[in-house]
Scaffold this motif. Sequence first.
Motif, mmCIF file in Angstrom:
data_model
loop_
_atom_site.group_PDB
_atom_site.id
_atom_site.type_symbol
_atom_site.label_atom_id
_atom_site.label_comp_id
_atom_site.label_asym_id
_atom_site.label_seq_id
_atom_site.Cartn_x
_atom_site.Cartn_y
_atom_site.Cartn_z
ATOM 1 N N GLN A 306 51.990 89.821 93.226
ATOM 2 C CA GLN A 306 51.534 91.005 92.508
ATOM 3 C C GLN A 306 52.239 92.245 93.030
ATOM 4 O O GLN A 306 52.687 93.097 92.248
ATOM 5 N N GLU A 310 54.813 94.763 90.982
ATOM 6 C CA GLU A 310 54.586 96.191 90.871
ATOM 7 C C GLU A 310 55.781 96.985 91.402
ATOM 8 O O GLU A 310 56.159 98.019 90.832
ATOM 9 N N SER A 313 58.553 96.934 88.871
ATOM 10 C CA SER A 313 58.228 97.833 87.754
ATOM 11 C C SER A 313 58.461 99.291 88.145
ATOM 12 O O SER A 313 58.968 100.093 87.345
#
Length: 425
Positions: A306, A310, A313
């Motif tokens: 995760q 992130e 991104s």
Amino acid sequence: MSVITRSRATTLGGLAVVGVSALVLAGCAGGGSDDSGDSGDAAGPVEDMTLTIGTALPQTGNLAFLGPPEEAGVAYAASQINEVSDTTGLSIDVVYGDSGDTDNKAYETEIPRLLGEDVSAIIGAASSGVSLQFIDQVTGAGVIQFSPANTSDAFTSYDDGGLYFRTAPSDVLQGEVLGNLIAADGAQTLGMIVLNDSYGTGLAGYVTEAFEAAGGEVVAAPTYNTGDTTFDAQINEVLAADPDAIALITFEEITTILPSLFGQFPAESMYFVDGNLSNFGDEFPEGSLTGAKGTLPGLSIDTLGQFTGELDSFLEAEGSDPLEEYSYAAESYDATILLALASLASGSTDPADMAAALQEVSGGSGDGETCTSYAECADIIVGGGTADYDGVSGPITFDEVGDPTEASIGIYEYGDDNTYAAWQG
């Protein structure tokens, strides 16, 4: 399979979870936060306080592959800190710099430049040997030095005036996990090629101690120096000893060493460490590293999915290139978050005040409210409470000398594509 060490490590899906507290050296001088400090009692947001930090991470040199993930971790944390500055009153500025290595000595000009920017802390270096070149300069100037990747045990007892911290665990742990892993894989004799600095020789010593305690024998352990470009003598010495396994305790020099081992030694009996565990991809022919294993402090990349998503991104939104490596990105992110929380908790950007608060915001005081993001922890502090930040890289929880008291060592295995994934042993 479980790998049992004196630090009570067990492997769970490629992750060695290690309790550190029993291994902290007693009677150590220096290091970490000073219990005499006061983290402050003020509640509510501070007014227009700007924390300036620098980074001395490897943009060049033999650990340059670690620079992009570490700097990305810092930048991502800084963006989250600044997102809530309207409610906390604290914003952060980052001045980026190059640590280089002990050959190109980029730190000789970069550290004075960063100190000239009136920074409260410098994040770096990645290399223990490089950090030891400028720790006196940084802490002597009354500035916090906070490494996301230093693993040498030299820092545990270093006289740093309470201004040195790290989110990476000591090589006492990685050495025990790796030495026991090699023994558990069935090797009875071990050869090593070792970087001759505090990181390399220190880690090699702990690997040796663990491997020999498990009944094995280290039959060759030649060293080389930073800046060396040929390694024929070391390779020949190790191969002549005919070991069952080879541990490569190196930095980027691994790319020069490996081609000489291919075809002469089986990949499945090679072992890597955090200084060289890298996704080599098509740099080598397909299948060159199949079955080789390595260790890396921090939660497994699979567990960190995760966070890495992130991070990618964030980089895409910033127009930056995607990462090829993620090693120590989480530790760099956590270091930045902790520095900001310490500033917020102490109501100050003074390094001494922040250092006195770092143990508290990491949970070292034992009486904080657990939180897992900067915004969540900041809300607790602004509300007058005590935050206990559990980071992406682990719970952290600093002891009195600035070492994390809880740590995980990930165990990885290379596939046919010369990239690594969590070991499923």
